[in-house]
Design an enzyme around this catalytic site. Structure first.
Site, short mmCIF file in Angstrom:
data_model
loop_
_atom_site.label_atom_id
_atom_site.label_comp_id
_atom_site.label_asym_id
_atom_site.label_seq_id
_atom_site.Cartn_x
_atom_site.Cartn_y
_atom_site.Cartn_z
N ARG A 66 -0.30 -1.40 8.51
CA ARG A 66 -0.85 -2.38 7.55
C ARG A 66 -1.72 -3.43 8.24
O ARG A 66 -1.68 -4.61 7.87
CB ARG A 66 0.28 -3.08 6.79
CG ARG A 66 1.18 -2.19 5.98
CD ARG A 66 0.52 -1.83 4.67
NE ARG A 66 1.46 -1.18 3.79
CZ ARG A 66 2.00 -1.76 2.72
NH1 ARG A 66 1.66 -2.98 2.39
NH2 ARG A 66 2.82 -1.10 1.97
N ARG A 70 -3.46 -8.35 3.72
CA ARG A 70 -3.54 -9.72 3.20
C ARG A 70 -3.30 -10.82 4.21
O ARG A 70 -3.52 -11.98 3.92
CB ARG A 70 -2.56 -9.87 2.03
CG ARG A 70 -3.03 -9.14 0.80
CD ARG A 70 -1.95 -9.07 -0.25
NE ARG A 70 -0.85 -8.26 0.24
CZ ARG A 70 0.28 -8.07 -0.44
NH1 ARG A 70 0.46 -8.66 -1.59
NH2 ARG A 70 1.24 -7.32 0.05
N ARG A 79 -10.80 -9.18 -1.53
CA ARG A 79 -9.90 -8.79 -2.63
C ARG A 79 -10.08 -9.68 -3.85
O ARG A 79 -9.86 -9.24 -4.97
CB ARG A 79 -8.44 -8.87 -2.16
CG ARG A 79 -7.84 -7.60 -1.74
CD ARG A 79 -7.65 -6.62 -2.89
NE ARG A 79 -6.34 -6.73 -3.51
CZ ARG A 79 -6.13 -6.88 -4.80
NH1 ARG A 79 -7.13 -6.98 -5.62
NH2 ARG A 79 -4.91 -6.94 -5.29
N ASP A 116 -4.10 3.79 -0.02
CA ASP A 116 -2.68 3.57 -0.28
C ASP A 116 -2.01 4.91 -0.46
O ASP A 116 -2.65 5.90 -0.83
CB ASP A 116 -2.48 2.72 -1.54
CG ASP A 116 -1.08 2.12 -1.55
OD1 ASP A 116 -0.86 1.07 -0.92
OD2 ASP A 116 -0.18 2.73 -2.16
N TYR A 195 8.67 6.46 -5.91
CA TYR A 195 7.75 5.53 -6.60
C TYR A 195 7.42 6.02 -8.00
O TYR A 195 7.33 5.25 -8.95
CB TYR A 195 6.45 5.38 -5.81
CG TYR A 195 6.46 4.24 -4.83
CD1 TYR A 195 6.41 2.92 -5.26
CD2 TYR A 195 6.52 4.47 -3.47
CE1 TYR A 195 6.42 1.87 -4.36
CE2 TYR A 195 6.54 3.44 -2.55
CZ TYR A 195 6.50 2.14 -3.01
OH TYR A 195 6.52 1.10 -2.12
O1 1CP Z 1 -3.97 -1.29 7.16
C1 1CP Z 1 -3.35 -0.31 6.78
O2 1CP Z 1 -2.23 0.00 7.22
C2 1CP Z 1 -4.04 0.67 5.86
C3 1CP Z 1 -3.82 0.50 4.50
C4 1CP Z 1 -2.48 0.77 3.82
C5 1CP Z 1 -1.46 1.70 4.09
C6 1CP Z 1 -1.30 2.60 5.28
C7 1CP Z 1 -2.16 0.13 2.61
C8 1CP Z 1 -2.97 -0.93 2.01
N1 1CP Z 1 -1.02 0.69 2.12
C9 1CP Z 1 -0.56 1.64 3.00
C10 1CP Z 1 0.60 2.53 2.88
C11 1CP Z 1 1.65 2.17 1.91
N2 1CP Z 1 1.53 1.70 0.64
C12 1CP Z 1 3.03 2.36 2.15
C13 1CP Z 1 3.57 2.98 3.42
C14 1CP Z 1 3.65 2.01 4.51
C15 1CP Z 1 4.80 1.06 4.44
O3 1CP Z 1 5.94 1.52 4.28
O4 1CP Z 1 4.52 -0.13 4.56
C16 1CP Z 1 3.75 1.95 1.03
C17 1CP Z 1 5.24 1.97 0.83
C18 1CP Z 1 2.79 1.54 0.06
C19 1CP Z 1 3.05 1.06 -1.31
C20 1CP Z 1 2.52 -0.30 -1.47
N3 1CP Z 1 1.21 -0.57 -1.65
C21 1CP Z 1 3.23 -1.53 -1.41
C22 1CP Z 1 4.73 -1.70 -1.19
C23 1CP Z 1 5.40 -2.04 -2.47
C24 1CP Z 1 6.90 -2.03 -2.37
O5 1CP Z 1 7.49 -3.09 -2.20
O6 1CP Z 1 7.48 -0.96 -2.50
C25 1CP Z 1 2.30 -2.56 -1.59
C26 1CP Z 1 2.56 -4.04 -1.65
C27 1CP Z 1 1.03 -1.93 -1.72
C28 1CP Z 1 -0.27 -2.60 -1.87
C29 1CP Z 1 -1.13 -2.59 -0.68
N4 1CP Z 1 -1.45 -1.48 0.04
C30 1CP Z 1 -2.33 -1.82 1.05
C31 1CP Z 1 -2.58 -3.23 0.93
C32 1CP Z 1 -3.53 -4.01 1.79
C33 1CP Z 1 -1.83 -3.70 -0.15
C34 1CP Z 1 -1.83 -5.11 -0.69
C35 1CP Z 1 -2.38 -5.11 -2.06
C36 1CP Z 1 -3.28 -6.23 -2.42
O7 1CP Z 1 -4.23 -6.55 -1.71
O8 1CP Z 1 -3.05 -6.78 -3.50
#
Ligand code: 1CP
Length: 395
Positions: A66, A70, A79, A116, A195
């Protein structure tokens, strides 16, 4: 009149529907002219690829899960102007935010494409929204095994539905100018299934668990469908320019050991083996990482499952992790993300100790989970500097 109508529905209507579908697919699909792999800029820093393949390295490579996100003000500024999934679907924007961490921290050794894991459920016909302060939300999750499952597209047209990811990878690979390798990724079947049933993040996963225990056969059908999609998706990411792959089984730790062996491990293994075989049949080969968060009980099994790298979370001691996997794989991780909030000198000491414990070879420095929105760029900078400093200190 009747014959006119019959002729219309027999010939004109199907042709019109077919061209409409093609037009839609084109609109969702390729928008940029892709550059062939042979014409990509040469790679300058291949440290992470060497570490992943178990070759000798001068220092362990470092990146952060990640890392595009943010905690970066430049990401938040982008964003503000654009919805999350529109960013993912716009190759120039996805490219720009993928590169943001490297522009700020030249000490990083890899990029990960901005996207994502939930783009696969979208490709299967589900709606996913990114809601401010809440994260991903599925307005219509899978709840009823009969009616909801029947609505899923189990064999989507991957190019049409996810072509924007391949475009983003292709553009980013060029814009990265060979500075560091670009990592592509997918969500793993169990995590995506959870999910899709929960409809978003959940503390208990009670809906997904109810489904898993009540409908094991249907669960397997769903897991198999996601597995097939994930394999094709990963292969196509490499064909578009990804130089390494990671599979995120973020909710592995929610399964007990028996369920992990039944509902996660077989699909993870299939993904590694089939992706590699398919890539090899077209003359390509990249290292693949599995990050099965919370499945430290399965490290030994995972070390035989076809992956080159295993990501570990922070609740296992580095030496214990190495003992479980022998010298079969490279390890990645596992700084407690919470250590980022420690005073600078404490954070640096933690990183130095971690490298000491994992050792310099067959090791990729990372956190035990992703960067958090409350972290600051200064914390990320300290973490990366600490890796470079720890190694020069050991020389
Ligand atoms: O920088 C990076 O790593 C690349 C981008 C990336 C990746 C690899 C994002 C951007 N998401 C992911 C994978 C992802 N998404 C995972 C696997 C990694 C992990 O376990 O952390 C998971 C579980 C998600 C699902 C997801 N997407 C969540 C988690 C929700 C939860 O509590 O279950 C969230 C908050 C997101 C949104 C998201 N994805 C990525 C970003 C930058 C964001 C933030 C969203 C925003 O800007 O509003």
């Amino acid at each position: 009149m009747f014959t006119d109508m019959a002729c219309f529905s027999a010939f004109v209507l199907p042709i019109w529907l077919l061209t409409k579908r093609r037009r839609n697919q084109r609109e969702k699909g390729t928008k940029v002219k892709r550059v062939a792999l042979a014409n990509m800029p040469p790679l300058v820093n291949d440290l992470i690829l060497r570490a992943a393949r178990g070759e000798h390295v001068e220092r362990p490579p470092v990146w952060m899960m990640r890392q595009a996100g943010r905690y970066l003000p430049e990401f938040r500024a982008k964003r503000l102007q654009t919805d999350f999934f529109t960013m993912c679907r716009t190759p120039t924007l996805a490219c720009e935010v993928t590169l943001q961490p490297l522009e700020r921290f030249p000490g990083l050794d890899a990029l990960i494409i901005f996207s994502d894991i939930l783009v696969i459920p979208q490709a299967m016909g589900m709606e996913v929204l990114m809601v401010k302060g809440k994260g991903p939300v599925f307005p219509a999750p899978l709840r009823d095994p009969d009616t909801d499952f029947a609505k899923l597209i189990l064999e989507p047209d991957i190019d049409a539905e996810l072509g924007y990811v391949f475009d983003a990878i292709n553009v980013t690979r060029i814009q990265a100018r060979g500075r560091v390798p670009l990592i592509g990724f997918t969500g793993a079947p169990w995590t995506l299934m959870a999910y899709m049933i929960e409809g978003g993040g959940s503390r208990t996963l009670h809906n997904a668990k109810r489904w898993l225990y009540t409908y094991p056969d249907l669960s397997r059908k769903l897991l198999e469908a996601i597995t097939r999609i994930a394999i094709e998706y990963l292969v196509k990411q490499v064909q578009s320019g990804a130089q390494m792959l990671q599979v995120f089984e973020s909710w592995a730790g929610e399964l007990d050991t028996d369920c992990f062996r039944k509902f996660s491990l077989p699909y993870l293994t299939q993904i590694a083996k089939e992706t590699k075989a398919k890539l090899s049949s077209i003359g390509l080969s990249v290292p693949i990482t599995i990050f099965a968060k919370g499945a430290n009980h399965a490290l030994e099994d995972l070390s035989y499952s076809g992956y080159d790298v295993i990501g570990v979370d922070w609740v296992i001691d580095p030496k214990e992790a190495r003992r479980c996997v022998g010298d079969r794989v490279t390890l990645q991780g596992n700084l407690d993300p919470g250590a980022m909030y420690a005073p600078k000198n404490v954070l640096k000491e933690k990183v130095a100790d971690m490298i000491q414990n994992f050792g310099v070879q067959k090791y990729i420095v990372n956190l035990g989970w992703g960067m958090q929105p409350f972290m600051t760029p200064t914390m990320a900078g300290t973490f990366i500097d600490a890796v470079h400093e720890a190694v020069s200190r050991n020389e």
